[in-house]
Write an enzyme that holds these catalytic residues in place. Structure first.
Site, PDB file in Angstrom:
ATOM      1  N   ASN A  55       0.844  -1.201   0.000  1.00 33.15           N
ATOM      2  CA  ASN A  55       0.000   0.000   0.000  1.00 33.15           C
ATOM      3  C   ASN A  55       0.876   1.247   0.000  1.00 33.15           C
ATOM      4  O   ASN A  55       2.102   1.144  -0.050  1.00 33.15           O
ATOM      5  CB  ASN A  55      -0.969  -0.032   1.193  1.00 33.15           C
ATOM      6  CG  ASN A  55      -0.209  -0.111   2.506  1.00 33.15           C
ATOM      7  OD1 ASN A  55       0.638   0.723   2.791  1.00 33.15           O
ATOM      8  ND2 ASN A  55      -0.488  -1.139   3.301  1.00 33.15           N
ATOM      9  N   ASP A  85      -4.395  -6.167   4.879  1.00 33.88           N
ATOM     10  CA  ASP A  85      -5.442  -7.016   5.455  1.00 33.88           C
ATOM     11  C   ASP A  85      -5.422  -8.413   4.860  1.00 33.88           C
ATOM     12  O   ASP A  85      -5.858  -9.367   5.496  1.00 33.88           O
ATOM     13  CB  ASP A  85      -6.820  -6.371   5.228  1.00 33.88           C
ATOM     14  CG  ASP A  85      -6.953  -5.093   6.055  1.00 33.88           C
ATOM     15  OD1 ASP A  85      -6.514  -5.118   7.220  1.00 33.88           O
ATOM     16  OD2 ASP A  85      -7.457  -4.078   5.531  1.00 33.88           O
TER      17      ASP A  85
HETATM   18  O1  C5P Z   1      -8.606  -2.316  10.281  1.00 29.98           O
HETATM   19  P1  C5P Z   1      -7.652  -1.239   9.919  1.00 29.98           P
HETATM   20  O2  C5P Z   1      -6.547  -1.689   9.021  1.00 29.98           O
HETATM   21  O3  C5P Z   1      -8.281   0.022   9.441  1.00 29.98           O
HETATM   22  O4  C5P Z   1      -7.002  -0.861  11.336  1.00 29.98           O
HETATM   23  C1  C5P Z   1      -5.932   0.004  11.461  1.00 29.98           C
HETATM   24  C2  C5P Z   1      -5.203  -0.245  12.762  1.00 29.98           C
HETATM   25  O5  C5P Z   1      -5.073  -1.647  12.982  1.00 29.98           O
HETATM   26  C3  C5P Z   1      -3.803   0.294  12.734  1.00 29.98           C
HETATM   27  O6  C5P Z   1      -3.443   0.608  14.057  1.00 29.98           O
HETATM   28  C4  C5P Z   1      -3.005  -0.892  12.192  1.00 29.98           C
HETATM   29  O7  C5P Z   1      -1.647  -0.822  12.588  1.00 29.98           O
HETATM   30  C5  C5P Z   1      -3.725  -2.056  12.832  1.00 29.98           C
HETATM   31  N1  C5P Z   1      -3.763  -3.292  12.024  1.00 29.98           N
HETATM   32  C6  C5P Z   1      -3.226  -4.443  12.547  1.00 29.98           C
HETATM   33  N2  C5P Z   1      -3.273  -5.623  11.848  1.00 29.98           N
HETATM   34  C7  C5P Z   1      -3.871  -5.673  10.653  1.00 29.98           C
HETATM   35  C8  C5P Z   1      -4.458  -4.525  10.113  1.00 29.98           C
HETATM   36  C9  C5P Z   1      -4.370  -3.344  10.820  1.00 29.98           C
HETATM   37  O8  C5P Z   1      -2.683  -4.392  13.653  1.00 29.98           O
HETATM   38  N3  C5P Z   1      -3.890  -6.820  10.011  1.00 29.98           N
END
Ligand code: C5P
Length: 416
Positions: free
Chosen positions: A218, A288
């Site tokens: 990303n 993700d």
């Molecule tokens: O769900 P999202 O990606 O929007 O969430 C963002 C937060 O979750 C950030 O703090 C990111 O570092 C963390 N994150 C994580 N593991 C993932 C995806 C995001 O710890 N697989």
């Protein structure tokens, strides 16, 4: 707006720094130190020893600092402008860069036979010494004895570095680069709102391989996460930074571990929790999903995949929240394009984060990959808007809020 924030967050802004220069070839780098300090908003006065003038001219330093350069303890005109006692009291910090073996010996013995050594006896401000000399001179028991004595007096040593020296020999004795010296000075002079805290920061993107040449990633650059690590170190914390692929330089005082994929980042984080951790700042833009299959060989151009099957990656924040060694405080980030505050609140409670910091990435000028950022900090019913500013300023402002919200009873904010 950016200027105002800059002035309030830069630890060296408004600080009065006295730079002493001794007679070493490394003195050719001292004008660079002046330039860095001025750029960060410090006020600088320069004092040179007699032998320093063999390597760099007072005119150069006067032109750069915009102030007369002091050289002589007994110059009536210089003393009339600001006598040496007032000069020693004026300064917030004295830094001697380069400091030679001879000057170290003078300072350690308390000799006061020139202006610089006299100032060092008079001052009560912190003293920083950046040695530059031949490796044998540095390792000589006489020099090391002086170093120990000066450490006992409270002086702080910046370097020296090891490497090829000006004399052609190799070893410890090279002066740190001007940028490193100024970085260390900033660390030392910043307000210590997180003194002694153990902090884990994640930063950067992750890279999920399809084959040895291709992958999914990303737009995150790591800038904001690295700036947060820097701000935590400035605030006196012990900082471990776990970063996905990023070109950012490791901030001074930060211990960095590089990883590639989300799974590697999770493993590194869980391993890092063996150190009892006060605060996790999860700034990484973790992918993700990852390709379900990873080819060990580069897929040929002709083999166009009709579909790429994806598997969900583990959520690092959730895994850390559920871990028996959970950090006392978890701060997560949320990059959102719609209903950003509500989505972020829901995300914080889903992942077990105590505080969440929201970026509205529908605005193309801030956030991922950009130099500036605008955020909203959400904690319980609290909502703090931080308008667009440079990422380092954002980091320092966020760290100030996080220390007040989560560590207020344990830290001294008197210097805020
Ligand atoms: O769900 P999202 O990606 O929007 O969430 C963002 C937060 O979750 C950030 O703090 C990111 O570092 C963390 N994150 C994580 N593991 C993932 C995806 C995001 O710890 N697989």
């Amino acid at each position: 707006m950016i200027e105002t924030l800059f002035n309030t967050t830069e630890p060296l802004a408004g600080k009065r720094i006295l730079l002493g220069i001794c007679g070493s070839i490394a003195a050719y780098k001292s004008p660079e130190i002046v330039r860095h300090l001025l750029r960060l908003g410090a006020e600088v006065r320069v004092v040179m020893t007699q032998s320093a003038r063999q390597f760099v001219t007072p005119i150069t330093l006067q032109a750069l600092s915009g102030q007369p350069v002091r050289q002589d303890l007994f110059a009536a005109e210089e003393e009339a402008a600001m006598d040496h006692i007032r000069l020693a009291r004026w300064t917030d910090a004295i830094i001697v860069a380069p400091v030679t073996a001879n000057s170290l010996a003078c300072f350690s013995l308390g000799l006061a036979d020139d202006l610089l050594s006299t100032l060092l006896l008079v001052t009560r401000a912190p003293v920083f010494l950046a040695p530059a000399m031949n490796a044998s001179m540095w390792s000589h028991p006489a020099t090391q004895g002086h170093v120990r004595r000066l450490l006992e007096f409270g002086a702080q040593f910046l370097g020296p570095d090891a490497g090829v020296l000006a004399c052609g020999e190799e070893g410890a004795g090279r002066m740190l680069e001007p940028e490193q010296i100024v970085g260390q000075l900033r660390l030392a002079l910043a307000s210590k709102t997180l003194s002694g805290k153990q902090i884990l920061v994640t930063a950067g993107p992750t890279w999920e391989s399809l084959d040895p040449a291709r992958g999914l990633t990303n737009r995150a650059s790591g800038k904001q996460g690295f700036a947060l690590a820097q701000a935590c170190a400035e605030a006196g914390a012990q900082v471990r930074l776990i970063s996905g692929p990023s070109h950012e330089a490791t901030p001074p005082g930060v211990v960095r571990e590089d990883v590639t994929s989300a799974q590697e980042m999770l493993e590194a984080c869980l391993h890092s929790l063996e150190i009892p951790t006060d605060l996790l700042i999860a700034n990484a833009a973790v992918a993700d999903h990852r390709p379900t299959l990873q080819s060990p060989h580069k897929t040929p151009k002709s083999a166009v995949p009709e579909q790429i099957a994806l598997t969900q990656n583990p959520d690092i924040v959730t895994s850390i929240h559920l871990h028996p060694q959970r950090p006392r405080v978890i701060v997560a980030f949320a990059a959102e394009t719609r209903d950003h505050l509500d989505s972020a609140r829901a995300k914080a409670s889903r992942k077990g984060a105590d505080t969440i910091i929201v970026n509205d990435i529908s605005r193309s000028t801030t956030g991922m990959g950009s130099e500036i950022n605008a955020c909203t900090l959400l904690h319980d019913k609290m909502q703090i808007e931080i308008p667009a500013c440079r990422k380092i300023d954002m980091a320092r402002i966020l760290i100030r809020h996080i220390s007040k919200i989560h560590f207020a009873s344990e830290v001294n904010h008197s210097r805020d």
